[in-house]
Each structure stands twice: as C-alpha cells, then as structure tokens.
Design an enzyme around this catalytic site. Structure first.
Site, PDB file in Angstrom:
ATOM      1  CE  LYS A   1      22.900  63.240  70.342  1.00  0.00           C
ATOM      2  NZ  LYS A   1      22.179  62.408  71.331  1.00  0.00           N
TER       3      LYS A   1
ATOM      4  CD  GLU B   1      26.550  60.802  71.452  1.00  0.00           C
ATOM      5  OE1 GLU B   1      25.576  61.227  71.844  1.00  0.00           O
ATOM      6  OE2 GLU B   1      26.941  59.786  71.451  1.00  0.00           O
TER       7      GLU B   1
ATOM      8  NE  ARG C   1      16.663  56.097  72.448  1.00  0.00           N
ATOM      9  CZ  ARG C   1      16.557  57.079  71.824  1.00  0.00           C
ATOM     10  NH1 ARG C   1      15.617  57.028  70.880  1.00  0.00           N
ATOM     11  NH2 ARG C   1      16.745  58.130  72.461  1.00  0.00           N
TER      12      ARG C   1
ATOM     13  CD  GLN D   1      22.389  56.174  72.002  1.00  0.00           C
ATOM     14  OE1 GLN D   1      22.759  57.512  72.005  1.00  0.00           O
ATOM     15  NE2 GLN D   1      21.373  56.158  72.903  1.00  0.00           N
TER      16      GLN D   1
ATOM     17  CB  SER E   1      19.087  52.796  74.070  1.00  0.00           C
ATOM     18  OG  SER E   1      19.301  54.006  73.542  1.00  0.00           O
TER      19      SER E   1
ATOM     20  CG  HIS F   1      27.691  54.792  70.992  1.00  0.00           C
ATOM     21  ND1 HIS F   1      27.214  55.289  69.863  1.00  0.00           N
ATOM     22  CD2 HIS F   1      26.991  55.653  71.704  1.00  0.00           C
ATOM     23  CE1 HIS F   1      26.532  56.327  69.849  1.00  0.00           C
ATOM     24  NE2 HIS F   1      26.011  56.829  71.135  1.00  0.00           N
TER      25      HIS F   1
ATOM     26  CG  HIS G   1      24.242  59.560  67.354  1.00  0.00           C
ATOM     27  ND1 HIS G   1      22.976  59.635  68.152  1.00  0.00           N
ATOM     28  CD2 HIS G   1      25.085  59.076  68.503  1.00  0.00           C
ATOM     29  CE1 HIS G   1      23.397  59.394  69.387  1.00  0.00           C
ATOM     30  NE2 HIS G   1      24.290  59.099  69.609  1.00  0.00           N
TER      31      HIS G   1
ATOM     32  CE  LYS H   1      13.871  57.345  75.582  1.00  0.00           C
ATOM     33  NZ  LYS H   1      14.970  58.257  75.747  1.00  0.00           N
TER      34      LYS H   1
END
Length: 421
Positions: free
Chosen positions: A136, A138, A295, A111, A109, A276, A113, A301
């Site tokens: 979060k 990454e 998301r 999304q 998806s 991203h 953070h 979702k």
C-alpha cells in the site's frame, strides 16, 4: 451495436471518519457541494475522505444514464480493456489505484504499510487484521498547508531529544540510548540502535510511559505558561497530540520521526515500511488498492507492536529529503508529474493558465480519474459532452482524449491519477 461510452462523470463516496475536518471547513465537503449543490453539508459532521475509484468499500457511482452498470467497479469488470493493455494484464483486470482527497483535522494513527511479500504473509496469518495480499504505497500532495510525520529523523536530532527530554530518555532506557549515541558514523549500527530504541519505547511498560508522559506534558505546559521556549521538547506538537490522544505512546513518537511541512503542490511519498502520520491539512492522496495498515500509536485501534518494530525502515533522513519532487512535462508546460518508484500509480497535476481557452487532456495507455480543484469547462470526448466544475470527477478510459473548452476566468487546476507502466 452502439459504441461504448468511455468518458463519464462519477459521483464519489465521502467517508466521515472522526479525524476529518467538519462541515465546510473540509475541502472534501466543499468539493462535494460544488459538484452537487443539492446536497446538504452538516456543520458538525466530519468530512474526512473523498474516494475516487472502484474500491469495494467505496465504489464510485456512474452518472451517465446510457451506461447500464451502476458503479465504476462493475463497469471495469465488464470492459477490462478500458484499463489499457499493460495495466489490464499486470493488475488482473483491476484498477490498480485509489485516488482520494483528505481533509485532516485530528492526527491519523502513526502507521506503516507492508511490502508485497510481508502483506502476503500477514494476510495468510491474520486475515481479519490484514484484509488483502497487496502492498500500500501512498503519495500525498498538499492542497493547503499540510503537516505530517514521516520517516526517522537524522540521528543527531534524536540524540538531542534524548538529552533535552529526560522523560523520553526514561522510556527508552540508558542502554538503548547509549547504543544510539555510540552508533553515530556507522549507518548499519545507527539502524540497529534506532530499531532497539524504538522497540524499547513501543514495549515500555504502560505505567512507566503514562507516568513519564504526564510529567513531560506538565513540564511543557508550565514552561509554555511561563513564556519559555519549548522547541527543545517539541512542545507545541506534543501538547497538540496529547490533547487529541491523552496517554498514547504515539506522543513520544514525535521525537523519532520528522515533522514534514508541505506547501500546496508539494508531495511526500510513503513507500513500504515508512513510518508516518498525517497531522493536519488537505491533500490529494493516491495509493495502491489495499487496506493493509500496521499501526504504532495515536489510535484506539489494534497496535501490532511486534510486526511494526520488525518491519520499519530504520534509515534516518532529513525532513527536506522526505519531500517528493514533481517533474515538469517537457511537452506540456501545464503538466507536472509525480511519478513514484512503484508501478501502481502516477499523479499528474494540470494547471491551465487563464490565457488558454482550450486544453487537450492527453491520451495515455491507462485508465485515469480526473478531479477538478479549480475552474470550469465543457469537456468533449468521443460520445460525451460534459460540463465540469470544481468538484467534478471524470473517469477516462485508456487511449481516450478529452478536450476542455474553458469557461472560468482564472484558468483551471486538475489532478489526474493513472498507471504509467
């Protein structure tokens, strides 16, 4: 009292999310099988992620019968000093990162953070949707050719799509599109106009965007069949995503976000609020320990449109600028360091040439997790001699050195996650 064993192998959890590559097409499956040839890989089953860490949803199992604790999480709780003095204090006795291998077949998806501050707020308001209070960030490091969407494109490119793709223009609307065209040259106005355009698209009436998307896909398919060039409509990616997520607003997001292509060893860092989506390929991923995801599309979702549109970083940049550089270690020519602008994690790539028979994995004041991607060796630490090969995962406590006696003819490639405070 017996001295503690501070270096030991882990058996790590595989996650079978639907977007993963199936069977032995998956790097995750190949690594798991190489580490333990007794397991059977199911050819039709997706092998999406290998989790190397102490996350409660995938706590690694310790493979050393001298250790009474079953999982890494239990062991760290009993031996918090293994984290390293600073890490233990700053991260309250928790391993601050989760290390992963991802094998992506279908887009994840779109999304973003949240920052730490926003995570605390979201968790307080909606604890079921946002399960913890942490940020979060990454980082993805390509193992094979890897593609993802990352960050807003240069504004000229977005304006180009608004002109070339009438269906995209229709879901944004004239007013927002004009605001974007008139903002060029003023970074603050660009960000405001980008936010307006993106928010318009995310809030577009369902019937309108479905009709426009169907028209767009039909047109691109006709042009493609007629042998015309569809790059002006980003045709190839559009058709790929529409086949995976028909009727999803995410199919229009490709006109806003950069398509980033990584070669093996190249990385992208996804800081807070950076939109991203991973599209295809295999990568190492390291992240702060959190499950907070907001998301935007390409997903069945829950989509939290309002939170997403408010939080995003609307600063445009080129795809090239999204590639995060590694830095060669001046003291060790085998080591490249990916050190992102967050305290939670650092990833070290260790490539030992075939000419070296012995190599010492450096001592650092942080617990670390080491994965073998290529090669085999006997590793020796204070109380352990462990045979490691492709797919092996070792936990190394802070301030422990590990010597490798290399057995493979083509050298070794390893990745190590740690916390360099």
């Amino acid at each position: 009292m017996m001295a503690a064993v501070n270096v030991f192998p882990l058996k790590c959890v595989v996650q079978h999310y639907a977007w993963g590559k199936v069977g032995l097409e998956s790097e995750v499956a190949k690594l798991a099988l190489s580490d333990d040839p007794s397991i059977s890989i199911e050819q039709e089953k997706p092998y999406a992620e290998l989790w190397m860490g102490a996350h409660p949803k995938g706590d690694a199992i310790i493979c050393d019968n001298r250790i009474p604790q079953k999982t890494l999480g239990e062991w760290i709780a009993k031996h918090p000093d293994c984290l390293g003095s600073k890490v233990k204090d700053i991260f309250q006795g928790q391993l601050p990162f989760l290390f992963k291998v991802l094998s992506v077949n279908i887009s994840l998806s779109i999304q973003a953070h949240p920052t730490k501050e926003l995570a605390v707020q979201l968790h307080t308001q909606f604890p079921d949707r946002y399960p913890d209070k942490n940020h979060k960030p990454e980082m993805a490091i390509a193992l094979t050719h890897f593609e993802g969407l990352c960050g807003f494109r240069p504004v000229e490119e977005i304006i180009g799509y608004l002109k070339n793709v009438p269906e995209f223009h229709a879901v944004i609307g004239n007013e927002a599109a004009e605001a974007l065209e008139n903002s060029v040259g003023d970074p603050r106005q660009v960000s405001e106009a980008l936010k307006k355009c993106f928010t318009r698209m995310m809030n577009c009436e369902k019937k309108t965007f479905i009709d426009q998307l169907n028209m767009l896909v039909k047109r691109v398919l006709q042009e493609d069949t007629a042998g015309k060039d569809t790059t002006g409509s980003n045709g190839e990616l559009l058709l790929q995503l529409h086949s995976q997520f028909p009727g999803d607003v995410g199919c229009f997001v490709i006109y806003f976000l950069n398509l980033v292509k990584l070669q093996p060893g190249e990385a992208m860092f996804l800081g807070a609020n950076e939109p991203h989506a991973y599209l295809y390929g295999d990568c190492m991923e390291c992240m702060a320990c959190s499950d907070n995801t907001v998301r935007a599309g390409l997903t069945p979702k829950f989509i939290d449109v309002q939170t997403l549109c408010e939080m995003l970083n609307y600063t445009p940049a080129s795809a090239r600028e999204k590639i995060f550089p590694s830095v060669r270690d001046p003291c060790d020519p085998c080591v490249s360091v990916y050190d992102p602008p967050v305290p939670d994690f650092t990833v070290i790539r260790i490539e030992v040439p075939s000419s070296m028979e012995r190599y010492k994995v450096a001592c650092i004041d942080s617990a670390s997790i080491l994965l073998v991607i290529r090669g085999e060796a006997t590793s020796t630490a204070a109380l352990s001699e462990i045979n490691i090969r492709r797919g092996s995962v070792l936990f190394i406590a802070a301030n422990e050195g590990v010597g490798l006696c290399i057995r493979s003819v083509d050298g070794m490639l390893l990745f190590r996650a740690c916390c360099m405070l």
